[in-house]
Structure formats: C-alpha cells, structure tokens
Design an enzyme around this catalytic site. Structure first.
Site, PDB file in Angstrom:
ATOM      1  N   HIS A 345       0.798  -1.240   0.000  1.00 41.48           N
ATOM      2  CA  HIS A 345       0.000   0.000   0.000  1.00 41.48           C
ATOM      3  C   HIS A 345       0.818   1.271   0.000  1.00 41.48           C
ATOM      4  O   HIS A 345       0.249   2.356   0.126  1.00 41.48           O
ATOM      5  CB  HIS A 345      -0.933   0.044   1.209  1.00 41.48           C
ATOM      6  N   LYS A 531      -8.145  13.498   4.691  1.00 40.71           N
ATOM      7  CA  LYS A 531      -7.226  12.356   4.606  1.00 40.71           C
ATOM      8  C   LYS A 531      -6.288  12.431   5.809  1.00 40.71           C
ATOM      9  O   LYS A 531      -6.289  13.424   6.525  1.00 40.71           O
ATOM     10  CB  LYS A 531      -6.426  12.397   3.300  1.00 40.71           C
ATOM     11  N   ARG A 532      -5.475  11.377   6.023  1.00 37.43           N
ATOM     12  CA  ARG A 532      -4.500  11.455   7.103  1.00 37.43           C
ATOM     13  C   ARG A 532      -3.622  12.694   6.926  1.00 37.43           C
ATOM     14  O   ARG A 532      -3.364  13.117   5.799  1.00 37.43           O
ATOM     15  CB  ARG A 532      -3.590  10.213   7.097  1.00 37.43           C
ATOM     16  N   LYS A 537       1.083  14.222   1.560  1.00 42.45           N
ATOM     17  CA  LYS A 537      -0.251  14.555   1.066  1.00 42.45           C
ATOM     18  C   LYS A 537      -0.395  16.067   0.847  1.00 42.45           C
ATOM     19  O   LYS A 537      -1.329  16.530   0.220  1.00 42.45           O
ATOM     20  CB  LYS A 537      -1.319  14.038   2.018  1.00 42.45           C
ATOM     21  N   THR A 637      -8.271   7.008  -1.852  1.00 46.67           N
ATOM     22  CA  THR A 637      -9.635   6.533  -2.050  1.00 46.67           C
ATOM     23  C   THR A 637     -10.641   7.648  -1.747  1.00 46.67           C
ATOM     24  O   THR A 637     -11.772   7.594  -2.237  1.00 46.67           O
ATOM     25  CB  THR A 637      -9.942   5.287  -1.178  1.00 46.67           C
ATOM     26  N   LYS A 641     -14.412   8.712  -3.566  1.00 47.33           N
ATOM     27  CA  LYS A 641     -15.673   9.014  -2.865  1.00 47.33           C
ATOM     28  C   LYS A 641     -16.179  10.410  -3.235  1.00 47.33           C
ATOM     29  O   LYS A 641     -17.371  10.622  -3.438  1.00 47.33           O
ATOM     30  CB  LYS A 641     -15.460   8.988  -1.341  1.00 47.33           C
TER      31      LYS A 641
HETATM   32  C1  26W Z   1       4.234   1.121   9.359  1.00 46.33           C
HETATM   33  C2  26W Z   1       3.459   2.292   9.737  1.00 46.33           C
HETATM   34  C3  26W Z   1       2.290   2.604   8.872  1.00 46.33           C
HETATM   35  C4  26W Z   1       1.212   1.766   8.804  1.00 46.33           C
HETATM   36  C5  26W Z   1       0.092   2.117   8.069  1.00 46.33           C
HETATM   37  C6  26W Z   1       2.263   3.779   8.179  1.00 46.33           C
HETATM   38  C7  26W Z   1       1.174   4.136   7.444  1.00 46.33           C
HETATM   39  C8  26W Z   1       0.082   3.294   7.388  1.00 46.33           C
HETATM   40  C9  26W Z   1      -1.119   3.730   6.592  1.00 46.33           C
HETATM   41  C10 26W Z   1      -2.266   3.843   7.538  1.00 46.33           C
HETATM   42  C11 26W Z   1      -1.304   2.903   5.384  1.00 46.33           C
HETATM   43  C12 26W Z   1      -2.380   3.417   4.472  1.00 46.33           C
HETATM   44  O1  26W Z   1      -3.497   3.691   4.834  1.00 46.33           O
HETATM   45  N1  26W Z   1      -2.052   3.509   3.189  1.00 46.33           N
HETATM   46  C13 26W Z   1      -2.998   3.948   2.190  1.00 46.33           C
HETATM   47  O2  26W Z   1      -3.641   2.796   1.666  1.00 46.33           O
HETATM   48  C14 26W Z   1      -4.695   3.168   0.804  1.00 46.33           C
HETATM   49  C15 26W Z   1      -5.415   1.902   0.390  1.00 46.33           C
HETATM   50  O3  26W Z   1      -4.635   1.176  -0.491  1.00 46.33           O
HETATM   51  C16 26W Z   1      -4.189   3.968  -0.371  1.00 46.33           C
HETATM   52  O4  26W Z   1      -5.290   4.393  -1.122  1.00 46.33           O
HETATM   53  C17 26W Z   1      -3.381   5.163   0.091  1.00 46.33           C
HETATM   54  O5  26W Z   1      -2.785   5.804  -1.023  1.00 46.33           O
HETATM   55  C18 26W Z   1      -2.322   4.729   1.088  1.00 46.33           C
HETATM   56  O6  26W Z   1      -1.669   5.857   1.650  1.00 46.33           O
END
Ligand code: 26W
Length: 799
Positions: A345, A531-532, A537, A637, A641
């Site tokens: 991801h 978004k986060r 971003k 995503t 939406k």
């Molecule tokens: C290891 C630490 C960590 C774990 C999770 C760092 C960051 C994350 C995020 C929460 C991962 C995440 O949500 N990634 C997003 O996944 C979506 C679904 O595939 C994508 O649409 C986004 O671009 C991506 O940032």
C-alpha cells in the site's frame, strides 16, 4: 415477503417493551438504538447461518483477509440498507438519522488501508464470495481528536462502552498463542520438533461481526481477536501488572512506535492475530471440511496479507504445518506460497516494516528460526543464478533486521499494487529486483470504494435523482451509472444536481456552525481536503493557497467565495504533522475573524475526522483536493468518494488520480504539477533548490513569509518549522516546486465556477464515471486473478 412499516414498528415495540418496558415515544435514543440493532441482528441471523452451512456443504475456496486495520464506520444504516430495510425503517421512524448517530464508529484503523479492508468485506459478501476478515478487536479504536489552542490532543476512543454491539463472542473457538521463552529442537521419530520452555501463553478469543451482503448477498464474518489470560494459566499471571500486559496486547490500535516498548507491543499484536487466525483456519479445515491432506489446502484456502503487518503469516503457517502437523519443509513451503498473496500500500520507505532480529528472537524464537531458514534457502536457491548483489538486496534478513516486505513477496504467489502508477513504480523502482526475479507474481488491482455507503447512505438525494433518471438498477449494477451521462445537456437534471449539492452544503454548514461556531455561506465553493495528515499529502500546499487568497483579498484582489474544509488526524508521534495542524488552525482563526475579508474566505478544520464525518462532508464538496507529490500516494480513495458525489478534482498525476482523469477526460478534472519523471529527476540529480525558487518568485516569497513575519499569529515556532522544511534542499515532497502550477489550477477552478452550467456538467460526468471505482468490481478482480474463488450458491430468504 418484505418487511412492512407496520411489522417493523410491531417488532420495535416488542423489543422496547421486553428489554426496557418502554414505548417508541418514551424510549431513549440508546434504548431505541439497542432495540433496532437487535431487530437487525434477528434479520440477518438466518442468512448468516445459511452462509455457514453453504460453506461447509459446497466447500468452495474461501479467502481470509488478514488486516491489522478494519474501518467499517457505523453499521446500523449499512446493515439496514443491505437487508433491504433502510427505506422502510426511514419511513417508520422520522428520526432514524438521530438514532443512528448514537452508534460509535468502529474505528479500528487509521485511513485508506483500513477503510479498503472494510469495503472489501462488504463487497465480498455482496458479490457472493465467502470471505472472512481476520483482525484485532482493539478495545480503544483510533484516538478521538480534539483541538486545544489549535493543537491536536488525543483522547481514548472507548467505542465498546455503548449499547447494541454487532459482535458475537465465540469463546469455544478460542486458541492459544505463545510468546517468549526458549525453544529447543528435539528429535522425535526422525522429526525435529520444538520444545518450549518458559514461554507465556495467551488466549485469543474471537468476536465475530456479521458482514451483511447487499440484498441477496451472503452474510460473511469479520473475526476480531481479543487477548485474555487462559483460565488454566491464571497462576502464571499473579499480579495486576501481569494481567495488564495481556490486556494491553489488544488495547490500542498502533501504539506509539517511536520507542522500543511501542514497537515491541506492535510486533506482539501482529503475531497474535496472525497466529490466532491461521490456527482457526486449520481447525476449520480439519474439523469442518474433514480434510487432513494439507497439500490440498490451497484449493480451499486463500490468505491475503494486507500490507506487511500480517506478513508473519508466512512463517506461522510454515510453523503450523511443519511443527504441528508434520508436513515436510518443501511441501509446506509449496503450500504456503500458493495460499498467500500480498498487497503493498505504499512506496514510502518509513512505512516498509523492518523488525530487529534480536527483538523478534526474544519475542518469537521459533518464528525467528523459521524466517532464518526461509532466508537461508532463498539465498541458497538463487546462488549462481543471479548476482550476489541482487541476493543481498532482496534477502529477508539484512543488517540485523527482518525485512517484512521481502518475506511477504518471497512467501506469496501474488504481489499487487493499488493503482496503475503505483504498481508500475513497484515494478520499475521500489521492488525492481523482485520484479526481475518473479515478474509473474506482480499485478495491479486499483482500489475501489463501496458506492452503497458513499451514495445510497451518505447521499440519498443524489441516489434518488439517479433512480429518477437512469432507473434503480445502478444500485446493484454500477455499470448503469454511465447512463447518467445522457443527461449532460438536460437543464432540468443539471439544475436538480445543483439543488441537491446546495442542500447538502446547507446541512454541512449547519453542522459546522454547531461544531465550530463559524458562520458559513452555503453558496460558496466548498473546497475539501480529507485524509491522514502527512507531509506527502501536502496539506501544506493547500495552506499556502489559503494564504495567497488571504493576501489577495486584503489587497483588494477579488476571488469567488470559498470555504476550505479540512479533516485529518496526525499520528501521535508525528511531530511535523502536528505542527501543520497547529498552523492551519491559527491561519483559520485569523482569517475567519478578519472583518476585512467580509466572509469571502473561511477555513474550517473539523475535529475528529472519521468515516461518519466523511459521510457528512463528502456529499457537500464542490472541490476534491488530491495534491500529493506525484509518485507518493499509492492510490488514494477519498478521491473516488468525492468524485462519486460530484466534486471536481484538483489533482497531481499521482495514484488513482490518473485513472480518474482517464475515466472522465482531461476536460473534467483540474490537473497540475510535476510528473513522475520530473520528480525522480529532482531526486536523482539532487537538483531541488527551493530557496532559489523562493528568492526569485516574489509571490511565493510573500506567501511563505506570512508564516514567519507575524501575519499568522500564535504559531511562530511551528510556522518557522514549516518554512525551514519548505526551503530545505532535502524537502522530498517538493511543495514549492508545485506552488505556481497549483495556483494556476485554482485560477481555472475559479473561472469554471463562474460558468455554472459547465460546472454542473463536469460534476455529472464525474458521478457517472465513478462506477469504475466500485469496490465490487475490484473484488471480482481479486477473486478471479489472485484468490481463484467461485461464488457460493445460496437461496433467497424472506426477512
Ligand atoms: C508502518 C506504519 C504505517 C502503517 C500504516 C504507516 C502508514 C500506514 C497507513 C495507515 C497505510 C495506508 O493507509 N495507506 C494507504 O492505503 C490506501 C489503500 O490502499 C491507499 O489508497 C493510500 O494511497 C495509502 O496511503
């Protein structure tokens, strides 16, 4: 027979009377919620049972989606919708929306990755595939965000406290998971088996949540694991702090991983749900399917590894097969590779998990031995066939660390990215060596969203308009949405579209007023970035645009009225993201209270962005900000939406934005910014010198300086931190490089806004083409290309 209004009311009266001795008009909101959710549970129970029976009878292959995050949001309305009851219940209870608000979000995730997992659960059930989620039942979901003096504060989100849960505790399906201690290999009939000494044993207890498929779909199961002390081990946990350590295991989502303790806890969580999930899969295989021939496991079971967090599944399945079921190594490895598949991801290096070998050896000694053996065999198998350098770059254990992505790729038959560009970058840049070794494993699966939630639940007015124009079939067959394009020249429909948007904006304006006290004109452009909070971003680029608009307005340069709306949480240990929040909040405060601006510009940063808040914001958006540095957003995503709700996208050519552009055409999206080659050129040549850009561009300079020259008050240190970041040659997200192009794109937005009809036409095209991002379609591709599933046959039921 469909449920009627009268029948629903009768059932509700009965429940309220039985449980609380109340009636519909005397019951409290929490009582009403509990009673309605009980009726809903009764409604899906028969289908849940039938699905289970069909599974054991038809023995179709099942997928188990292993994910450390699931973000379903609230379930009342989506369960009602999927049962086919939403309309009836809405008619029976005028204040359904208020009652539904009582339900806390099931926020067992941070962002896109968790929301995608929840969307896939819904789509699997809705399209008729048996798919099971496997995750953790965090006692506290993602923190509740509050702003205090503009700073983010994190509060615990105690979501389980409330009435009317959807989960069922399945104590009889508990399994044991072991941590720590020593492991000695002893011989037994020519087989080396592990003997454990001094390990801690934890009981994993599953809580099953029904995943109700749309209309005549299946009812699948999301299994979430909780950690408890095994009754037979009570004596080994004599003190309160011993007990607390077990509770902590499933207490919070992503504990702070900025320190050793946090990382250790995270590693424990990962092994915990992976081991529990695989044990329950094998139990089911042996007892329910009556199969002991593990060579056939891949014909019945697919395990999907959602990002690297569950990658230990590969080593754990090897352990279970080799140690517990005495399958020889080579056969077990062959089975494991066929069972496992992995989605990546992100290409961001810091999110590629690596675990310290020492930490892993101490916590999971047997797993570490198995990973070491996988690594040894991997290297040995390639020796002489590829260069030592390639082996060294791709091996699992390197510099005292276990590379989880490498383990995931080596142990799986499929590796996919989440949008075309992302997959291409995995193949040509990030995982190039692996792609050269195993090109057949790589494939793309562009993400999707549940249109059911984002249109039918979040935007019933727009859904009704679609019904009136193209008919109702789009609700079960999203391809039909393309027919909406036929209304491109239909003035009446375009006006209706406008009215619906305005109505949604009025509702959001009212909500924002209640939340923040800020007065909003619903006719302004609603410009949304949700978004986060993350540097890549580039909420910072939006901030610079805001400052530019502010300075223009102060200088008498006019712009159409705009409201900029943010929703974003920063990870608790991510200092820079928190600084951005503070600066945006101070900027908002300054602008919203400046009488010179005459309300032409407002900035609203809503607290505690989550799925429920998204359902309020997204239907009201005119503009969708998708402005990540090209190459950095794997897919995104929220872009999908927002598009489905008729917002127009301002986008870099990153992630799924490219596919949105392909779907709607260049003329129905506002694109800008560096392309991937330009971005990589900056990196390769180290030729990014933002200070020079800043010195040479007076507009940029004036805008950036607003952060440190006293214009934005009360955040001098945070403002300075942002500016230092922007001006550094090491600023990898290239904010200033895209500044000018971004302003141009926004000028185009303003010009288009003035041409109302064209705007509505663009909006209509975006809605029509959002069908491309229906997660039902995405899941069909996973089911066919990766998991090789067949649909379960199940009869229609009366509810
Ligand atoms: C290891 C630490 C960590 C774990 C999770 C760092 C960051 C994350 C995020 C929460 C991962 C995440 O949500 N990634 C997003 O996944 C979506 C679904 O595939 C994508 O649409 C986004 O671009 C991506 O940032």
């Amino acid at each position: 027979m469909q449920l009627t209004k009268e029948e629903f009311k009768n059932r509700l009266k009965r429940k309220l009377n039985d449980y609380y001795e109340e009636d519909i008009d005397t019951a409290s909101t929490s009582e009403l919620f509990a009673a309605i959710s009980a009726i809903v549970r009764d409604g899906y129970a028969p289908q849940w049972r039938r699905t289970r029976i069909a599974e054991t009878k038809q023995k179709e292959k099942q997928v188990y989606y292993f994910s450390i995050e699931f973000l379903p949001g609230t379930l009342l309305k989506s369960n009602l919708l999927n049962l086919g009851w939403l309309k009836t219940v809405r008619e029976a209870l005028s204040d359904l929306d208020k009652i539904a608000e009582y339900e806390p979000d099931m926020a067992l995730g941070n962002g896109g990755l968790g929301r995608l997992a929840a969307a896939f659960m819904d789509s699997l059930a809705s399209t008729g595939y048996t798919g099971n989620g496997n995750g953790i039942r965090y006692k506290y979901g993602l923190f509740k965000q509050k702003f205090v003096n503009g700073y983010q504060r994190e509060l615990p989100n105690d979501w389980l406290k409330k009435e009317g849960h959807w989960e069922v505790r399945r104590e009889s399906k508990s399994v044991l998971v072991r941590f720590g201690g020593k492991v000695n290999m002893v011989e037994d009939n020519g087989w080396l088996i592990p003997q454990y000494e001094g390990e801690r044993v934890v009981r994993a207890v599953p809580y099953d949540v029904a995943v109700v498929g749309y209309q005549d779909g299946l009812t699948n199961t999301l299994r979430l694991w909780d950690a408890e002390i095994p009754p037979e081990e009570e004596l080994n946990y004599p003190t309160i702090s011993d007990r607390r350590r077990v509770e902590d295991l499933t207490s919070i989502l992503y504990p702070d991983d900025s320190n050793y303790e946090g990382r250790l806890l995270r590693l424990k969580q990962e092994y915990f749900f992976v081991s529990a999930g695989l044990q329950s899969i094998l139990d089911y295989y042996i007892t329910k399917l009556g199969n002991k021939n593990f060579a056939q496991l891949p014909d019945y079971v697919a395990v999907h590894i959602n990002d690297t967090h569950p990658a230990m599944a590969i080593a754990e399945l090897m352990r279970l097969l080799v140690d517990e079921h005495r399958v020889d190594w080579d056969t077990a490895w062959n089975i494991t590779q066929k069972v496992m598949s992995y989605t990546n991801h992100t290409i961001m290096a810091e999110a590629m998990e690596k675990w310290d070998v020492n930490m892993m050896s101490e916590l999971l000694p047997r797993i570490m031995q198995i990973i070491t053996e996988i690594d040894r065999r991997y290297c040995e198998g390639l020796k002489g066939r590829v260069s030592d350098a390639v082996i060294d770059r791709t091996r699992i254990i390197k510099n005292g660390q276990v590379q989880m992505a490498h383990l995931a790729i080596i142990g799986s038959h499929s590796v996919n990215g989440v949008a075309a560009l992302h997959t291409q970058l995995l193949e040509t840049e990030v995982l190039k060596d692996f792609y050269n070794l195993y090109p057949e494993r790589f494939n793309n699966k562009t993400n999707g969203i549940t249109l059911r939630r984002w249109l039918q639940i979040a935007n019933p007015e727009l859904s009704d308009l679609l019904d009136q124009t193209i008919g109702k079939e789009w609700r079960s067959d999203s391809n039909k949405m393309l027919n909406f394009e036929k209304y491109y020249h239909d003035t009446k429909v375009l006006n209706q579209l406008h009215e619906i948007k305005l109505d949604n904006k009025k509702k959001l304006a009212k909500f924002m007023k209640e939340q923040t006290g800020i007065e909003i004109d619903p006719t302004a452009i609603f410009d949304v970035q949700v978004k986060r909070m993350h540097a890549y971003k580039r909420q910072t680029l939006k901030l610079l645009h805001i400052l530019k608009l502010y300075q223009d307005l102060k200088a008498g340069i006019d712009h159409p009225k705009r409201v900029i709306i943010f929703g974003a949480k920063a990870a608790p240990s991510y200092v820079f993201a928190k600084q951005i929040i503070k600066v945006i909040n101070e900027t908002a405060n300054m602008i919203n209270n400046d009488p010179d601006i005459h309300g032409k510009l407002k900035v609203v940063f809503l607290e505690n962005y989550n799925v429920s808040l998204a359902e309020k914001i997204i239907p009201a958006a005119d503009i969708s900000e998708q402005i990540s540095t090209t190459t950095k957003e794997a897919s995104g995503t929220s872009n999908m939406k927002l598009m489905a709700n008729g917002a127009l996208t301002v986008a870099t050519m990153d992630g799924a934005n490219i596919e949105i552009k392909d779907a709607v055409g260049e003329e129905n999206i506002f694109t800008f910014g560096l392309n991937k080659d330009q971005v990589y050129k900056y990196y390769a040549e180290k030729s990014y010198h933002p200070r020079k850009m800043y010195e040479e561009d007076p507009v940029m300079k004036k805008t950036v300086d607003a952060l440190i020259d006293g214009t934005v008050p009360n955040c001098s240190s945070e403002g300075q931190a942002l500016v230092n970041n922007f001006l550094s040659d090491n600023e990898q997200f290239l904010v200033l490089a895209d500044f000018e192009a971004y302003l141009k794109a926004q000028e185009k937005v303003e010009q288009t806004w003035a041409q109302k009809r064209i705007w509505q036409q663009m909006s209509l095209v975006n809605i029509a083409h959002s069908e491309r991002f229906d997660s039902d379609k995405t899941i069909e591709r996973y089911a066919q290309d990766i998991w090789h599933l067949k649909k379960l046959k199940i009869e229609k039921v009366d509810r």
